[in-house]
Design a protein around this motif. Structure first.
Motif, mmCIF file in Angstrom:
data_model
loop_
_atom_site.group_PDB
_atom_site.id
_atom_site.type_symbol
_atom_site.label_atom_id
_atom_site.label_comp_id
_atom_site.label_asym_id
_atom_site.label_seq_id
_atom_site.Cartn_x
_atom_site.Cartn_y
_atom_site.Cartn_z
ATOM 1 N N GLU A 157 -0.557 -3.722 -5.945
ATOM 2 C CA GLU A 157 -0.010 -2.670 -6.477
ATOM 3 C C GLU A 157 0.864 -1.600 -5.523
ATOM 4 O OE1 GLU A 157 0.992 0.303 -8.881
ATOM 5 O OE2 GLU A 157 -1.073 1.027 -6.996
ATOM 6 N N THR A 158 1.968 -1.063 -6.089
ATOM 7 C CA THR A 158 2.570 -0.605 -4.810
ATOM 8 C C THR A 158 3.663 0.371 -6.092
ATOM 9 O OG1 THR A 158 4.528 -1.576 -6.297
ATOM 10 C CG2 THR A 158 4.410 -2.509 -4.646
ATOM 11 N N SER A 159 2.368 1.656 -7.213
ATOM 12 C CA SER A 159 2.942 2.261 -7.666
ATOM 13 C C SER A 159 2.421 4.017 -6.572
ATOM 14 C CB SER A 159 2.669 2.335 -8.953
ATOM 15 O OG SER A 159 1.357 3.146 -8.946
ATOM 16 N N TRP A 160 1.257 3.874 -5.397
ATOM 17 C CA TRP A 160 0.924 4.342 -4.168
ATOM 18 C C TRP A 160 2.804 4.579 -4.199
ATOM 19 C CZ3 TRP A 160 2.159 3.378 0.289
ATOM 20 C CH2 TRP A 160 2.054 2.654 0.851
ATOM 21 N N MET A 161 3.845 3.929 -4.051
ATOM 22 C CA MET A 161 4.774 4.186 -2.933
ATOM 23 C C MET A 161 5.942 5.584 -4.077
ATOM 24 S SD MET A 161 5.180 1.187 -0.780
ATOM 25 C CE MET A 161 5.456 0.030 -1.975
ATOM 26 N N CYS A 162 5.800 5.686 -4.781
ATOM 27 C CA CYS A 162 6.541 5.835 -6.262
ATOM 28 C C CYS A 162 7.698 5.075 -6.929
ATOM 29 C CB CYS A 162 7.017 7.166 -5.427
ATOM 30 S SG CYS A 162 6.023 8.630 -5.886
ATOM 31 N N LEU A 163 7.274 3.294 -6.698
ATOM 32 C CA LEU A 163 7.767 2.357 -7.245
ATOM 33 C C LEU A 163 7.995 2.729 -8.376
ATOM 34 C CD1 LEU A 163 8.149 -0.674 -4.531
ATOM 35 C CD2 LEU A 163 9.916 1.267 -5.102
ATOM 36 N N PRO A 164 8.859 2.609 -9.262
ATOM 37 C CA PRO A 164 8.219 2.525 -10.778
ATOM 38 C C PRO A 164 7.527 1.234 -11.258
ATOM 39 C CG PRO A 164 11.097 2.800 -10.328
ATOM 40 C CD PRO A 164 10.314 2.039 -9.451
ATOM 41 N N LYS B 228 3.836 5.783 3.886
ATOM 42 C CA LYS B 228 3.967 4.267 4.286
ATOM 43 C C LYS B 228 4.567 3.826 5.535
ATOM 44 C CE LYS B 228 6.330 -0.192 2.598
ATOM 45 N NZ LYS B 228 7.331 -0.863 1.869
ATOM 46 N N VAL B 229 4.063 3.774 6.435
ATOM 47 C CA VAL B 229 4.237 3.388 7.579
ATOM 48 C C VAL B 229 4.006 1.597 8.154
ATOM 49 C CG1 VAL B 229 4.224 3.956 10.267
ATOM 50 C CG2 VAL B 229 3.578 5.372 8.976
ATOM 51 N N ASP B 230 5.113 0.808 8.655
ATOM 52 C CA ASP B 230 5.160 -0.392 9.079
ATOM 53 C C ASP B 230 3.850 -1.699 7.688
ATOM 54 O OD1 ASP B 230 5.807 -0.231 12.046
ATOM 55 O OD2 ASP B 230 3.745 0.173 12.717
ATOM 56 N N ASN B 231 4.535 -0.978 6.427
ATOM 57 C CA ASN B 231 4.949 -1.830 5.819
ATOM 58 C C ASN B 231 2.884 -1.692 4.823
ATOM 59 O OD1 ASN B 231 5.691 -3.223 3.166
ATOM 60 N ND2 ASN B 231 4.836 -5.079 3.964
ATOM 61 N N ASP B 232 2.278 -0.381 5.739
ATOM 62 C CA ASP B 232 1.330 -0.547 5.144
ATOM 63 C C ASP B 232 0.541 0.880 5.250
ATOM 64 O OD1 ASP B 232 -1.778 -1.154 5.457
ATOM 65 O OD2 ASP B 232 -2.198 -1.149 7.378
ATOM 66 N N LEU C 146 -2.733 16.072 8.999
ATOM 67 C CA LEU C 146 -2.584 14.313 9.284
ATOM 68 C C LEU C 146 -3.095 13.097 8.853
ATOM 69 C CD1 LEU C 146 -5.106 16.854 12.075
ATOM 70 C CD2 LEU C 146 -2.223 16.707 12.245
ATOM 71 N N LEU C 147 -2.335 12.379 9.518
ATOM 72 C CA LEU C 147 -2.471 11.112 9.194
ATOM 73 C C LEU C 147 -3.747 10.443 9.800
ATOM 74 C CD1 LEU C 147 -0.289 9.104 8.319
ATOM 75 C CD2 LEU C 147 0.187 8.920 10.389
ATOM 76 N N MET C 148 -3.701 9.927 8.906
ATOM 77 C CA MET C 148 -5.723 9.414 8.736
ATOM 78 C C MET C 148 -5.341 7.396 7.860
ATOM 79 S SD MET C 148 -7.141 11.425 5.454
ATOM 80 C CE MET C 148 -8.972 10.129 5.053
ATOM 81 N N PRO C 149 -6.257 7.062 8.411
ATOM 82 C CA PRO C 149 -6.151 6.139 7.811
ATOM 83 C C PRO C 149 -6.355 6.249 6.170
ATOM 84 C CG PRO C 149 -8.298 6.373 8.932
ATOM 85 C CD PRO C 149 -7.514 7.153 9.704
ATOM 86 N N SER C 150 -6.274 4.684 5.691
ATOM 87 C CA SER C 150 -6.908 4.649 3.884
ATOM 88 C C SER C 150 -7.726 3.758 3.537
ATOM 89 C CB SER C 150 -5.564 4.653 3.476
ATOM 90 O OG SER C 150 -5.332 2.732 3.643
ATOM 91 N N GLN D 181 -9.025 0.391 10.315
ATOM 92 C CA GLN D 181 -7.142 0.248 9.580
ATOM 93 C C GLN D 181 -7.337 0.797 11.347
ATOM 94 O OE1 GLN D 181 -5.418 2.708 6.778
ATOM 95 N NE2 GLN D 181 -3.474 1.323 6.873
ATOM 96 N N LYS D 182 -5.985 -0.037 12.104
ATOM 97 C CA LYS D 182 -5.277 0.039 13.212
ATOM 98 C C LYS D 182 -4.238 1.429 12.667
ATOM 99 C CE LYS D 182 -6.162 -4.270 15.280
ATOM 100 N NZ LYS D 182 -5.684 -5.295 15.658
ATOM 101 N N PRO D 183 -4.487 1.928 14.318
ATOM 102 C CA PRO D 183 -2.766 2.955 13.470
ATOM 103 C C PRO D 183 -1.851 2.765 14.214
ATOM 104 C CG PRO D 183 -3.872 3.072 16.100
ATOM 105 C CD PRO D 183 -4.409 2.262 15.512
ATOM 106 N N PRO D 184 -0.213 3.087 13.291
ATOM 107 C CA PRO D 184 1.180 2.257 13.020
ATOM 108 C C PRO D 184 1.706 2.649 14.770
ATOM 109 C CG PRO D 184 0.699 4.773 13.003
ATOM 110 C CD PRO D 184 -0.745 4.535 12.576
ATOM 111 N N ASP D 185 2.629 1.919 14.784
ATOM 112 C CA ASP D 185 2.924 1.606 16.273
ATOM 113 C C ASP D 185 3.913 3.382 16.706
ATOM 114 O OD1 ASP D 185 4.796 1.107 17.964
ATOM 115 O OD2 ASP D 185 5.066 -1.130 17.155
ATOM 116 N N LEU D 186 3.836 3.693 17.458
ATOM 117 C CA LEU D 186 3.683 5.518 17.519
ATOM 118 C C LEU D 186 4.684 5.132 18.994
ATOM 119 C CD1 LEU D 186 1.362 7.657 17.214
ATOM 120 C CD2 LEU D 186 2.479 6.507 15.821
#
Length: 271
Positions: free
Chosen positions: A78-85, A241-245, A254-258, A262-267
C-alpha cells in the motif's frame, strides 16, 4: 452605413451561435439524475467479509508478505501513505463523498481524496494511439438504454493505461506490477430507487486467476446543498520516506521508527 453593417454582422453571428448551441443542446431528461453527493454504503474494502481474492500463487505470496509487514507496523504494498494516488479501481471505494456530473461528451467523477477525479469520455472516441499512463487510467464509456424506454439508464465504462504501484485498498491487496490492468464497469441506479447507485466493477489483471467482479453501492445524501470539503494529503502527514522505507515524525517533529526493530536511515551526509 457602417452602423447598418455592424448590426447585420451581429445578427448573423447571433444566428450562427444559436444554431451551434442548439446542435449541442443537452437534453438532461435522456440521462439518469445523478446530481448530489454520493457516499459508500460499506467499508472501503475490496474483499468483503467471507470473500477471498482470486490471486495467483505468486501474488498470494506477495499478499502474505504484505499482511505480515502491515502487522509489524509497515505498509506492505500500500502506497497512499506517500500521498500517491490510489488509482483505479481503488478510486471507486469512494473514500470521500462523490459527485457525478453528466455532460454529452464526458461524465466527470469528482472525489476530494488523493487525485481521485475521473473523466469518462462518452463522445464515441476510440482508444488513442499514444497516451501517457496514469494512476486513474484512461476511461471510455457508452450510455445504454437497457429497458427501451427512450432514456439512458446504464453507463458502461472501460479503463486502460494505468500505472503503479496500485493496491485495491489500504489492506495492500496488490494489482500486478506489469500494470496491464483493464477495469470494466456498469454503473446504474438500483431498480426502483434513484437514490442508490450501483457500480459493478470487473478487474482483469495478471495477478488474478481470472476476471474478478465486485459490486460497489453508493447512497445519495439527503442534503441537496452538500458542503464539499478540501482534502490535502500532504497536510499533517506524519509519514516520511527515507531509503525507500517509512519513518514517522513524532509530536516534537523528530524522526522516529514506524515499526519495532527498524534501523535508522543512512545519515552519511550529516557526518
Amino acid at each position: 452605413m457602417h452602423r447598418h453593417f455592424s448590426l447585420g454582422a451581429f445578427a448573423v453571428a447571433a444566428a450562427l451561435l444559436t444554431t451551434f448551441t442548439g446542435a449541442r443542446a443537452f437534453d438532461e431528461s435522456k440521462y439518469p439524475d445523478w446530481k448530489g453527493a454520493w457516499e459508500r454504503k460499506a467499508p472501503p474494502r475490496w474483499v468483503q467479509q467471507g470473500d477471498k481474492a482470486p490471486l495467483t500463487p505468486e501474488y498470494q505470496k506477495i499478499m502474505d508478505w504484505n499482511t505480515a509487514d502491515q502487522k509489524a507496523g509497515g505498509h506492505g504494498w500500500e502506497t497512499s501513505w506517500m500521498c500517491l494516488p490510489p488509482g483505479m479501481p481503488r478510486i471507486m471505494n469512494v473514500y470521500e463523498p462523490m459527485e457525478v456530473i453528466v455532460t454529452p461528451d464526458t461524465t466527470y467523477i469528482l472525489i476530494s481524496h488523493i487525485h481521485d477525479n475521473r473523466r469518462i469520455y462518452t463522445d464515441g472516441r476510440d482508444w488513442p494511439m499514444d497516451v501517457e499512463d496514469s494512476f486513474k487510467g484512461y476511461s471510455i464509456g457508452k450510455w445504454l438504454d437497457t429497458d427501451g424506454d427512450g432514456r439512458y439508464d446504464t453507463l458502461e465504462v472501460e479503463t486502460r493505461h494505468m500505472k503503479g504501484p496500485r493496491a485495491y485498498d489500504t489492506g495492500g491487496l496488490p494489482l500486478h506490477a506489469d500494470n496491464k490492468t483493464v477495469v470494466k464497469e456498469k454503473i446504474y441506479n438500483e431498480k426502483g430507487n434513484k437514490d442508490v447507485m450501483i457500480d459493478e466493477i470487473t478487474t482483469i489483471d495478471n495477478a488474478l486467476t481470472g476476471p474478478w467482479t465486485v459490486k460497489k453501492v453508493y447512497e445519495r445524501k439527503k442534503d441537496p446543498k452538500h458542503n464539499w470539503i478540501e482534502e490535502v494529503c500532504a497536510e499533517n502527514n506524519p509519514h516520511v520516506k527515507v531509503d525507500n522505507d517509512n519513518y514517522m515524525l513524532s509530536a516534537e517533529g523528530l524522526l522516529m521508527p514506524s515499526k519495532k526493530g527498524q534501523k535508522p536511515p543512512d545519515l552519511r551526509y550529516f557526518k
